[in-house]
Design an enzyme around this catalytic site. Sequence first.
Site, short mmCIF file in Angstrom:
data_model
loop_
_atom_site.label_atom_id
_atom_site.label_comp_id
_atom_site.label_asym_id
_atom_site.label_seq_id
_atom_site.Cartn_x
_atom_site.Cartn_y
_atom_site.Cartn_z
N THR A 57 0.82 -1.21 0.00
CA THR A 57 0.00 0.00 0.00
C THR A 57 0.86 1.26 0.00
O THR A 57 0.63 2.19 -0.78
CB THR A 57 -0.92 0.00 1.23
OG1 THR A 57 -1.64 -1.22 1.29
CG2 THR A 57 -1.91 1.16 1.17
N THR A 58 1.87 1.30 0.86
CA THR A 58 2.73 2.48 0.97
C THR A 58 3.52 2.70 -0.32
O THR A 58 3.92 3.83 -0.62
CB THR A 58 3.68 2.33 2.17
OG1 THR A 58 2.90 2.05 3.34
CG2 THR A 58 4.48 3.59 2.42
N LYS A 181 0.10 -9.92 8.27
CA LYS A 181 0.33 -8.53 8.64
C LYS A 181 -1.02 -7.94 9.02
O LYS A 181 -1.93 -7.86 8.20
CB LYS A 181 0.95 -7.76 7.48
CG LYS A 181 1.09 -6.26 7.76
CD LYS A 181 1.40 -5.47 6.51
CE LYS A 181 1.43 -3.98 6.81
NZ LYS A 181 1.55 -3.15 5.58
N VAL A 224 5.39 -4.33 10.32
CA VAL A 224 5.65 -3.74 9.01
C VAL A 224 5.17 -2.30 9.12
O VAL A 224 3.98 -2.06 9.31
CB VAL A 224 4.87 -4.48 7.90
CG1 VAL A 224 5.22 -3.90 6.53
CG2 VAL A 224 5.14 -5.97 7.95
#
Length: 326
Positions: A57-58, A181, A224
């Site tokens: 996503t980042t 995660k 994470v």
Amino acid sequence: MTSTIATKSQALPPGIYCPVISLYQITSRQEIDLVASYKFFSYLIRGGVDGLVLAGTTAEAVLLSSEERKELVKTARKAATDLGRPDFPVVTGISGQSTNESIRLAEDAPAAGANFGLLLPPNYWAKAVTKDVLLGFYREVADATTLPIVIYSFPAMCNGIDMNSDTLSELAHHPNIVGVKLTCGNAGKVTRLTREYKHGQFGVYAGSSDWLIPCLAGGGGGCVTGIANVFPKCVARLYALWNEGKVKEASELQGLVAQAEKACKEGIAPTKFGAAHFAGPPAGITDEKAFWPRKPYAPCGEEKASWVVKVMRHLVEVEQGLPDAV
């Protein structure tokens, strides 16, 4: 009750993983900047993170082509190898809306140099995503590849699709599904899953570092975290303090990290601005435009940028006082 399933043949090592931002050339098309990416990957590894996560996503994964994803993995593997870490963990996103697309991305990843695949649930038609659909999706992808799969639970980015601990527990029995995660932020899932599984059977990770200590206290394997793009040494130090039994010092640093990470909660643009402002120069990347989000998304405005600096700057002295890991 503790599970008796076998330890996974390739478990995700515990530690701090950085979901690395994507860097772009300063052109109208914003092509991926592999030279800047190599510098940034190297900077993060030297900073002490335990693994890199790409195409998440980042990283603005939905804006990256499959070829760009492969090139970024190759570049990360080269950066690690050049630093004397050829076996450094590299996780890459393999999330597709279809089972077929996810399998194709998983097939591409090992040849590029990835060790693990991070996989969101399907979510385009949220009402059609039943428990049976979720179980079938993850099992079929895991069956089709040798790439070990890490489940990615992020309801806010998946039309509210949330996998409870019972669903995750069922998936943990698959020999090629190695962990989760939890960007859902649900600490209860940590304690339930770690009560049932040892880390080698099914690793459990926080999806951000602002609840790293609660995750570790509950038996989790690490996190994470987007703030590792900005202050990798601080997050690595927090993890080390906890493992060394220095609970008071770890708690103090946890509070400082959590205060800074609230900027990352505001979205990709603030995260990338923080990385450009604080990490770009020491990484050798001096033009902030390389850190801008990919169009059509816009960089931070002046007011938001000033706020990011304000809420993050207290970690600068801490970060600068810590040694490189490599």
